[in-house]
Design a protein around this motif. Structure first.
Motif, PDB file in Angstrom:
ATOM      1  N   UNK A 175     -15.149 -12.428   6.079  1.00 42.74           N
ATOM      2  CA  UNK A 175     -14.428 -11.356   6.171  1.00 42.74           C
ATOM      3  C   UNK A 175     -14.688 -10.217   6.814  1.00 42.74           C
ATOM      4  N   UNK A 176     -14.074  -9.729   7.899  1.00 47.69           N
ATOM      5  CA  UNK A 176     -14.297  -8.382   8.581  1.00 47.69           C
ATOM      6  C   UNK A 176     -13.249  -7.496   8.361  1.00 47.69           C
ATOM      7  N   UNK A 177     -13.572  -6.705   6.974  1.00 49.69           N
ATOM      8  CA  UNK A 177     -12.431  -6.149   6.436  1.00 49.69           C
ATOM      9  C   UNK A 177     -12.195  -4.973   7.297  1.00 49.69           C
ATOM     10  N   UNK A 178     -13.101  -4.168   8.011  1.00 52.00           N
ATOM     11  CA  UNK A 178     -12.723  -3.030   8.895  1.00 52.00           C
ATOM     12  C   UNK A 178     -12.022  -3.374  10.213  1.00 52.00           C
ATOM     13  N   UNK A 179     -12.250  -4.546  10.793  1.00 54.21           N
ATOM     14  CA  UNK A 179     -11.455  -4.971  11.751  1.00 54.21           C
ATOM     15  C   UNK A 179      -9.969  -5.395  11.414  1.00 54.21           C
ATOM     16  N   UNK A 180      -9.937  -6.007  10.126  1.00 54.13           N
ATOM     17  CA  UNK A 180      -8.625  -6.351   9.538  1.00 54.13           C
ATOM     18  C   UNK A 180      -7.818  -5.100   9.422  1.00 54.13           C
ATOM     19  N   UNK A 181      -8.393  -4.154   8.532  1.00 53.83           N
ATOM     20  CA  UNK A 181      -7.740  -2.994   8.451  1.00 53.83           C
ATOM     21  C   UNK A 181      -7.394  -2.203   9.641  1.00 53.83           C
ATOM     22  N   UNK A 182      -8.323  -2.175  10.691  1.00 52.56           N
ATOM     23  CA  UNK A 182      -8.053  -1.596  11.927  1.00 52.56           C
ATOM     24  C   UNK A 182      -6.821  -1.889  12.777  1.00 52.56           C
ATOM     25  N   UNK A 183      -6.365  -3.194  12.419  1.00 52.91           N
ATOM     26  CA  UNK A 183      -4.907  -3.657  13.147  1.00 52.91           C
ATOM     27  C   UNK A 183      -3.600  -3.050  12.381  1.00 52.91           C
ATOM     28  N   UNK A 184      -3.999  -2.091  11.406  1.00 55.85           N
ATOM     29  CA  UNK A 184      -2.810  -1.639  10.555  1.00 55.85           C
ATOM     30  C   UNK A 184      -2.890  -0.061  11.170  1.00 55.85           C
ATOM     31  N   UNK A 185      -1.832   0.650  11.135  1.00 53.76           N
ATOM     32  CA  UNK A 185      -1.388   2.015  11.228  1.00 53.76           C
ATOM     33  C   UNK A 185      -1.939   2.823   9.898  1.00 53.76           C
ATOM     34  N   UNK A 186      -2.170   3.933   9.945  1.00 57.74           N
ATOM     35  CA  UNK A 186      -2.499   4.725   9.003  1.00 57.74           C
ATOM     36  C   UNK A 186      -1.645   4.491   7.583  1.00 57.74           C
ATOM     37  N   UNK A 187      -0.325   4.285   7.913  1.00 63.53           N
ATOM     38  CA  UNK A 187       0.682   4.046   7.175  1.00 63.53           C
ATOM     39  C   UNK A 187       1.526   3.164   7.539  1.00 63.53           C
ATOM     40  N   UNK A 188       1.943   1.981   6.837  1.00 57.57           N
ATOM     41  CA  UNK A 188       2.696   0.855   7.226  1.00 57.57           C
ATOM     42  C   UNK A 188       3.695   0.433   6.177  1.00 57.57           C
ATOM     43  N   UNK A 189       4.481  -0.252   6.584  1.00 59.19           N
ATOM     44  CA  UNK A 189       5.765  -0.801   5.827  1.00 59.19           C
ATOM     45  C   UNK A 189       5.723  -2.264   5.693  1.00 59.19           C
ATOM     46  N   UNK A 190       5.979  -2.953   4.510  1.00 56.21           N
ATOM     47  CA  UNK A 190       6.131  -4.110   4.452  1.00 56.21           C
ATOM     48  C   UNK A 190       7.719  -4.596   3.780  1.00 56.21           C
ATOM     49  N   UNK A 191       8.080  -5.533   4.396  1.00 58.56           N
ATOM     50  CA  UNK A 191       9.681  -5.936   3.949  1.00 58.56           C
ATOM     51  C   UNK A 191       9.638  -7.404   3.654  1.00 58.56           C
ATOM     52  N   UNK A 192      10.234  -7.659   2.524  1.00 61.22           N
ATOM     53  CA  UNK A 192      10.255  -9.243   2.129  1.00 61.22           C
ATOM     54  C   UNK A 192      11.611  -9.357   1.288  1.00 61.22           C
ATOM     55  N   UNK A 193      11.729 -10.673   0.788  1.00 61.18           N
ATOM     56  CA  UNK A 193      13.001 -10.763   0.027  1.00 61.18           C
ATOM     57  C   UNK A 193      13.072 -10.036  -1.261  1.00 61.18           C
ATOM     58  N   UNK A 194      11.966  -9.447  -1.821  1.00 61.95           N
ATOM     59  CA  UNK A 194      11.784  -8.500  -2.728  1.00 61.95           C
ATOM     60  C   UNK A 194      11.861  -7.204  -2.616  1.00 61.95           C
ATOM     61  N   UNK A 195      11.902  -6.738  -1.689  1.00 59.41           N
ATOM     62  CA  UNK A 195      12.091  -5.404  -1.391  1.00 59.41           C
ATOM     63  C   UNK A 195      11.080  -4.789  -0.118  1.00 59.41           C
ATOM     64  N   UNK A 196      11.078  -3.610  -0.120  1.00 60.38           N
ATOM     65  CA  UNK A 196      10.309  -2.930   0.889  1.00 60.38           C
ATOM     66  C   UNK A 196       9.196  -1.978   0.158  1.00 60.38           C
ATOM     67  N   UNK A 197       8.092  -2.117   0.727  1.00 66.44           N
ATOM     68  CA  UNK A 197       6.920  -1.593   0.219  1.00 66.44           C
ATOM     69  C   UNK A 197       6.047  -0.814   1.351  1.00 66.44           C
ATOM     70  N   UNK A 198       5.756   0.579   0.963  1.00 67.92           N
ATOM     71  CA  UNK A 198       4.871   1.105   1.726  1.00 67.92           C
ATOM     72  C   UNK A 198       3.570   1.162   1.603  1.00 67.92           C
ATOM     73  N   UNK A 199       2.463   1.154   2.367  1.00 66.43           N
ATOM     74  CA  UNK A 199       1.269   0.951   2.200  1.00 66.43           C
ATOM     75  C   UNK A 199       0.337   1.913   3.141  1.00 66.43           C
ATOM     76  N   UNK A 200      -0.784   2.143   2.670  1.00 62.36           N
ATOM     77  CA  UNK A 200      -1.873   3.220   3.302  1.00 62.36           C
ATOM     78  C   UNK A 200      -2.927   2.353   3.901  1.00 62.36           C
ATOM     79  N   UNK A 201      -3.657   2.941   4.893  1.00 61.43           N
ATOM     80  CA  UNK A 201      -4.789   2.257   5.329  1.00 61.43           C
ATOM     81  C   UNK A 201      -5.819   2.895   4.916  1.00 61.43           C
TER      82      UNK A 201
END
Length: 151
Positions: A31-57
């Motif tokens: 698992x390349x954790x750093x490269x995986x995290x680098x694919x995301x912006x500093x803050x990001x949003x996930x939406x799914x059938x259960x709601x919308x969730x904000x995340x931080x990198x």
């Protein structure tokens, strides 16, 4: 800074090819954790059938990435491949990428199971670096339950 359509499409395809490879490597135990995290912006949003969730990198994301990959290995995920990719330019810095994923799972005493699904990603291109700033998924857990991968 407007990019030629073929240039940005090539970059986005390369972005998801690298994403797919990191997934394969993680399923194989690397698992390349750093490269995986680098694919995301500093803050990001996930939406799914259960709601919308904000995340931080942040460090919390870096702790969750290996746990998520361990979950996928435990339920028998063998591969996750991009089946199709369609790209829509929203403006010169923002793009929508609809990825049709093909996931193969190892089932006990059965043939391998193929589950196909779409994820919509919103990408931002700042400083020639693509970052996911939002994504929309379906009911992944519901599909896994339906196919007996999880209880």
């Amino acid at each position: 800074m407007k990019q030629e359509k073929s240039t940005i499409e090539s970059r986005i395809k390369a972005f998801f090819t690298a994403y797919e490879k990191r997934y394969a490597d993680a399923l194989a135990g690397s698992i390349d954790v750093e490269a995986t995290a680098a694919a995301f912006a500093e803050e990001f949003i996930e939406a799914n059938p259960f709601g919308v969730h904000a995340g931080r990198n942040d460090e919390e994301l870096r702790k969750v990435i290996p746990k998520g990959m361990e979950f996928y290995r435990e339920i028998g995920t063998k591969s996750m491949e991009v089946g199709n990719l369609s790209i829509t330019t929203l403006d010169p810095l923002h793009y929508l990428a609809k990825v049709h994923w093909r996931a193969t799972y190892r089932q006990k005493d059965k043939d391998d199971l193929l589950i196909e699904f779409d994820v919509i990603y919103f990408l931002q291109d700042i400083g020639q670096k693509l970052k996911i700033f939002a994504y929309i998924t379906g009911d992944e857990r519901g599909v896994m339950k339906e196919h007996g991968l999880i209880d």
